[in-house]
Design an enzyme around this catalytic site. Sequence first.
Site, PDB file in Angstrom:
ATOM      1  N   CYS A 138      28.050  48.330  40.623  1.00 48.17           N
ATOM      2  CA  CYS A 138      27.909  49.338  41.688  1.00 48.17           C
ATOM      3  C   CYS A 138      27.655  50.735  41.126  1.00 48.17           C
ATOM      4  CB  CYS A 138      29.129  49.420  42.585  1.00 48.17           C
ATOM      5  SG  CYS A 138      29.464  47.932  43.503  1.00 48.17           S
ATOM      6  N   CYS A 169      34.130  48.883  29.584  1.00 48.20           N
ATOM      7  CA  CYS A 169      33.291  47.668  29.598  1.00 48.20           C
ATOM      8  C   CYS A 169      32.167  47.781  28.566  1.00 48.20           C
ATOM      9  CB  CYS A 169      32.689  47.479  30.987  1.00 48.20           C
ATOM     10  SG  CYS A 169      31.454  46.180  31.052  1.00 48.20           S
ATOM     11  N   SER A 179      15.687  45.899  29.817  1.00 45.06           N
ATOM     12  CA  SER A 179      16.802  46.561  29.138  1.00 45.06           C
ATOM     13  C   SER A 179      16.898  46.264  27.647  1.00 45.06           C
ATOM     14  CB  SER A 179      18.120  46.225  29.844  1.00 45.06           C
ATOM     15  OG  SER A 179      18.183  44.857  30.102  1.00 45.06           O
ATOM     16  N   ASP A 228      16.340  39.834  23.466  1.00 50.80           N
ATOM     17  CA  ASP A 228      16.876  40.207  24.779  1.00 50.80           C
ATOM     18  C   ASP A 228      18.281  40.746  24.570  1.00 50.80           C
ATOM     19  OD1 ASP A 228      16.972  40.724  27.457  1.00 50.80           O
ATOM     20  OD2 ASP A 228      16.819  38.646  28.124  1.00 50.80           O
ATOM     21  N   CYS A 267      34.574  39.031  28.209  1.00 46.51           N
ATOM     22  CA  CYS A 267      33.620  37.955  28.513  1.00 46.51           C
ATOM     23  C   CYS A 267      33.041  37.338  27.229  1.00 46.51           C
ATOM     24  CB  CYS A 267      32.518  38.450  29.444  1.00 46.51           C
ATOM     25  SG  CYS A 267      31.696  39.932  28.859  1.00 46.51           S
TER      26      CYS A 267
END
Length: 480
Positions: A2, A262, A309, A371, A469
């Site tokens: 967000c 993060c 990205s 990537d 993660c």
Amino acid sequence: MCGIFGIVAAGKCDNLNILAANGLASLQHRGTESSGLVGSDGVTRDHVEIIKGHGLVRDVITEDNISKMDGQSIIIGHNRYSTAGKKKSGINCVQPFVVYTAMGTVAIAHNGELVDAKQKRTEVLHEGVGLSTDTDSELIAQMIAKAIALNVKCKYGQDIGDITRELAVTMSALNMSYSLLVMTFDRFYAIRDPFGNRPLCVGTVISKDGSPQAYIASSESCALPANAKLDFEVRPGEIVELSSDGIKSVWQMKPNTPLAMCIFEYVYFARNDSEIEGQQVQTVREECGKTMALEDDIEADIVGNVPDSSLSAAIGYASQSGITYEPVLHRNSYVGRSFIQPNDEMRQNAIKIKFGVLKKKVQNQRIVLVDDSIVRGNTMRTLVKMLRDAGAKEVHLRIASPPVKFPCFMGINIPTSQELIAAQKSIPEICEYVGADSVRYLSVDGLVSSVQKGIERTTNFSPGHCTACLTGKYPVPINM
Ligand SMILES: O=P(O)(O)OC[C@H]1O[C@H](OP(=O)(O)OP(=O)(O)O)[C@H](O)[C@@H]1O
Ligand SMILES: NC(=O)CC[C@H](N)C(=O)O
Ligand code: SF4
Ligand SMILES: [Mg+2]
């Protein structure tokens, strides 16, 4: 993740609504499901103007409806990438949330996800508060309303737009993760959780005569207009007040909390032209690419990348390895980011129409294809086939982050390990599944050191990043 954006006029500011809409548009990469603006005229305590809808900022905030925000002196906005609540839910899940409290209207815009949302939801419901959505962000709004109500007596006759204490009480009682904007009738607050999990910065728009025109809080500095300066990044646990009087740090929550920013903000989410922890995101990504090349020994003819990205990581890889960078794929700029689509059908559709191969560049070439991440494996499976069909001799995948093996509960929509390809398959199996000649990932140490290399350390500050993660080490206990 967000995007959140708030702006308050320092004095007279005729184009505040345009600045707000532009700011939100610059945070489009953080969420594409819905957008909203909520404005206050700075005087009326129980009225706000609202523009909300599903879709992109340009679809929701239009030439026709932006005039609704004329005359507002404070506006906060939100772009949603849903992590909690029903993904295709109705307009009532679109942020900013507006609640009518004992002291007037309050609006909130939330980036992040509350790890203890389930428990807090039960608490709120058992207090007799009815909720109109199943999102965690609405809980924050209701908890703030309750804190205001409990403190209402001592507030009468005082400066009632000031809810610093109510925010400190409410937000300290919540775990991670949140970067939050909270607007009352005459000011707004920018708040980061004590772990500093999501980014949030503050800036000032400068008018031609050099005086402040408006004050901004934004998820990322890329959303500050050209005539604004980045003042500072909100400290983890800090509550900052922005009003026509200026920017003021008003509270510090839990100062000794170990930081858990993060790390995926650097890998993928944030825009290259943003500054996070004092670093240019582009530079950190180049550093990741260089570190990956140092960890590698492949022989190849060209380095290519999966736009968008990963371009910076590919540049870093190419410069360190000495292998020439060549664009090998074209990205259709009318298709959005695939990873942040709310379901797999939409993600697969986006990938199908997103890429075209530069055939003449790839024919008979041994390609290192960079990537930034492989999450579900959707993108890579499609692309390796496209490159081979176009005549590539070898395709070696180099991923500028470690394998994503564990779910995220802090604001990214990967709630189960079943959907993560690296949780289900070994690296050789992934290589076979996507049809590549080899697959290699940046190591966890390589990523952390590349990210932390350029962060200024002081006696009071040393960096800390969430890598859950990638490592399974969560900053707080998670009740799965
Ligand atoms: O393995 P997957 O589940 O396919 O997800 C990983 C891909 O998704 C992201 O790109 P995205 O298209 O979202 O955005 P970008 O164009 O900014 O790179 C990321 O950069 C990877 O390319
Ligand atoms: N990604 C986010 O920051 C999401 C915010 C909030 N949890 C929602 O789902 O609306
Ligand atoms: S688990 Fe991963 S995506 Fe989630 S906050 Fe931690 S580093 Fe970021
Ligand atoms: Mg990508």
